[in-house]
Design an enzyme around this catalytic site. Structure first.
Site, mmCIF file in Angstrom:
data_model
loop_
_atom_site.group_PDB
_atom_site.id
_atom_site.type_symbol
_atom_site.label_atom_id
_atom_site.label_comp_id
_atom_site.label_asym_id
_atom_site.label_seq_id
_atom_site.Cartn_x
_atom_site.Cartn_y
_atom_site.Cartn_z
ATOM 1 C CB THR A 97 8.483 0.250 -3.697
ATOM 2 O OG1 THR A 97 7.899 1.138 -2.753
ATOM 3 C CG2 THR A 97 8.220 -1.186 -3.314
ATOM 4 C CG ASN A 107 -1.969 -1.099 1.093
ATOM 5 O OD1 ASN A 107 -2.922 -0.978 0.331
ATOM 6 N ND2 ASN A 107 -1.753 -2.208 1.800
ATOM 7 C CD GLU A 108 4.573 1.584 -2.858
ATOM 8 O OE1 GLU A 108 4.913 2.208 -1.826
ATOM 9 O OE2 GLU A 108 5.356 0.849 -3.475
ATOM 10 N N PRO A 109 2.075 5.268 -0.827
ATOM 11 C CG PRO A 109 3.838 6.776 -0.599
ATOM 12 C CD PRO A 109 3.513 5.388 -1.072
#
Ligand code: GLP
Length: 631
Positions: free
Chosen positions: A180, A161-163
């Site tokens: 990432t 769950n990235e920004p």
């Protein structure tokens, strides 16, 4: 700096547990899981575990395996759901999370195969949505996740769950953040091999778990940990959304906790014991906070910043200022090997013996020049007998493209029929598809590339050839990232070298790193070797200095020796780092942006010099920092 009360909690919105090592924390968590599993077994009920990949949980998995093998813990009633999987990777790809989980845990325990759930990375694009829905439904049908294990990524991600991931997001296909992908580049032996997409449980899916435990080790995690725990719950940092959960805790080692207010500025959240190191830390901080050099700090500056007690104990400001100023001043030296024939009572290093036999240990080629390229050149210039020890070959950090280029070059030199066999072997292996990187010839060639680069860098630093040693420690040659297991063989190589060289000064690095990092293993080996040599006569006349590793930022109050660099010396250092061409384009874990190692090394050294300047000390172009290690 211990705080006598629990007032520090006022800043922390998530329960924090700090341990002396990742191993200690992992065993405690494994025990907690074992208790849960056994309790449910006695009730004839299942347990649902949410699992993570990455380095952070590997010790936990090893401990669970040990509990299974040695203490009969059975996983028959356990169901597992993994957080995420790269999209597009087959299960048997060595970097798929499926493969990771088999290797790290599943194949060593009695967990029924049908109880394993990992998002399917090969599902057709048009079926992704349904596949994710099924995954979620399965979790619900089993009554939800009892305990979710998490790590934290450099962008603050949990799972993938990235920004920007919404708090109510569910299992879905996501695009990986460029940071990432850079972080994963080492595992995939080149960024171009890293997938662009992944399937991950959503933040909402994670928050549905009854209990959540996030594991983080090493300084590289400290910034994101502090922001997640003390900052606002914000979609910019997925881990901060964990603040919304009722039963969540972070298990940290000391380096990972180091940016929390209670550790970094403890006087802001409660009473502290005003030892000299604590006073030094607080005064350095205060000087920057009020933007006044140390010698200009006033009584009211202290009392307005939670330091009235320090003033009562050690003040007035005038006396305290001078005391701390002198301590900091005495860390600065242009003679890192000691200044011959000079009074050394206030210098970090002693004058005699001169010249000194000096060993500089570099976990991988390039760590030496990144951390202490300027000092290395100075030690050499000042007539010491410097030798550099490259502990591992570093071949895992060379991309396949680089190896192909080198083998092409060799083949060009001769007509391909009698090209060196290593070039032909490498070319064949790299063109063959899967598992190419584990090929011996490929790793050997990559190791040779790094040797060449290391020698070129040493030449720039002024060291003549023959002053370098390549240990190619077996733990690295046999291992892969996250799967390094140093043994007595590695330890003996390091110990024998120390015994043979009998150095007067040893420089090493790797403190505070994630314990599974190459640098951390190397650091542990050196410390073990030093320990075993405690009674050897050479130890009496040897000093140990830790240099900054590229992944680690040092607070000024922790520095015991600061070696200044002129503009010319700084550019010489950068030139030396440039020689490590195969490492270009990679970002060390500490970087919050896309900067490369040389840029970070340059910025760090310049910022440190600016910091000394701000405190009212001499203004230099750049400074390299060292901490004394007393065995
Ligand atoms: C990957 C995984 C995360 C993990 C993170 C940190 O991005 N998808 O689940 O937490 O890496 O990994 P490590 O523990 O190796 O630092």
């Amino acid at each position: 700096m211990a705080i006598q009360s629990s007032e520090f909690r006022q800043k922390e919105k998530i329960e924090i547990h700090i341990y002396s090592s990742a191993r200690e924390a992992s065993s405690l968590l494994a025990e907690e899981i074992a208790v849960l599993i056994r309790k449910r077994q006695s009730e004839e009920k299942p347990v649902v575990l949410g699992l993570a990949t990455g380095s952070s949980p590997t010790r936990l998995y090893r401990e669970l395996i040990r509990l299974h093998k040695e203490e009969g813990l059975s996983f028959q009633n356990v169901h597992t759901f993994n957080l995420d999987e790269y999209y597009g990777l087959p299960r048997d790809h060595t970097e798929s999370y499926w493969y990771f989980m088999q290797e790290q845990l599943f194949k060593h325990i009695d967990l029924p195969a049908e109880n394993i759930n990992i998002p399917d990375g090969l599902v057709k694009r048009s079926d992704v949505f349904n596949s994710c829905q099924d995954f979620e439904k399965k979790i619900r049908d089993l009554g939800g996740i009892d305990l979710q294990i998490l790590g934290i990524g450099r962008t603050g991600h949990i799972g993938f769950n990235e920004p920007g991931s919404p708090v109510d997001s569910r299992t879905r296909l996501v695009t990986l953040d460029s940071l990432t992908r850079k972080d994963a580049a080492r595992d995939f032996l080149g960024e171009s091999n890293v997938p662009y997409y992944a399937i991950t449980m959503g933040v909402g899916t994670i928050l549905d778990a009854r209990k959540i435990v996030l594991l983080a080790w090493g300084q590289g995690k400290s910034e994101m940990v502090a922001r997640s725990v003390e900052g606002p719950a914000d979609e910019k940092i997925a881990a901060s959304l964990l603040q919304k959960h009722k039963d969540v805790r972070f298990m940290l080692d000391e380096p990972a906790a180091s940016q929390l207010t209670r550790i970094k500025y403890p006087w802001l959240v409660g009473p502290v014991e005003w030892t000299t190191p604590n006073a030094r830390r607080a005064v350095c901080w205060l000087s920057r906070e009020v933007k006044r050099p140390i010698l200009k700090l006033q009584d009211e500056n202290y009392s307005e910043h939670g330091m009235a007690e320090l003033l009562t104990e050690q003040g007035p400001a005038y006396d305290l200022n001078i005391k701390i100023f002198n301590i900091v001043q005495h860390t600065i030296t242009g003679w890192p090997g000691g200044k011959p024939n000079a009074d050394d009572s206030n210098r970090p290093e002693r004058s005699n013996p001169y010249p000194k036999r000096i060993l500089v240990f570099s976990p991988e080629p390039s760590d030496d020049v990144l951390g202490m390229g300027g000092t290395l050149a100075r030690l050499q210039d000042q007539g010491h007998l410097v030798e550099v020890v490259y502990m591992t070959s570093g071949n895992l950090a060379v991309s396949d493209e680089e190896a192909l280029m080198a083998s092409d070059l060799m083949m060009e030199l001769s007509d391909s029929s009698d090209a060196p066999s290593i070039a032909m072997e490498v070319k064949a292996a790299l063109s063959s598809g899967d598992n190419k990187s584990s090929n011996d010839a490929v790793r050997r060639l990559k190791g040779l590339i790094r040797r060449g680069e290391a020698r070129a860098a040493l030449r720039i630093a002024g060291l003549s050839s023959g002053k370098e040693h390549f240990l190619d420690l077996p733990f690295y040659e046999r291992g892969r990232y996250r799967q390094f297991f140093p043994s007595s063989g590695d330890f003996e190589i390091v110990t024998n070298l120390l015994r043979e060289k009998q150095p007067h000064q040893v420089f090493f690095t790797g403190e505070g790193l994630d314990p599974s990092a190459v640098g951390a293993h190397c650091c542990a080996l050196i410390k073990a070797a030093i320990d075993s040599e405690m009674d050897s006569p050479w130890m009496i006349d040897c000093r140990f200095w830790v240099y900054q590793s590229p992944d680690k930022d040092w607070p000024i109050h922790d520095i015991d020796m600061a070696v200044p660099m002129s503009p010319a010396q700084l550019s010489q250092k950068i030139q030396a780092i440039y020689q490590h061409k195969s490492q270009r384009g990679q970002t060390p874990a500490v970087a919050q942006d896309l900067h490369e190692a040389w840029q970070i090394a340059q910025t760090t050294a310049r910022q440190l010099a600016a910091y000394y300047d701000d405190l009212g000390l001499a203004e230099y172009e750049a400074i390299e920092a060292f901490r004394r290690f007393i065995p």
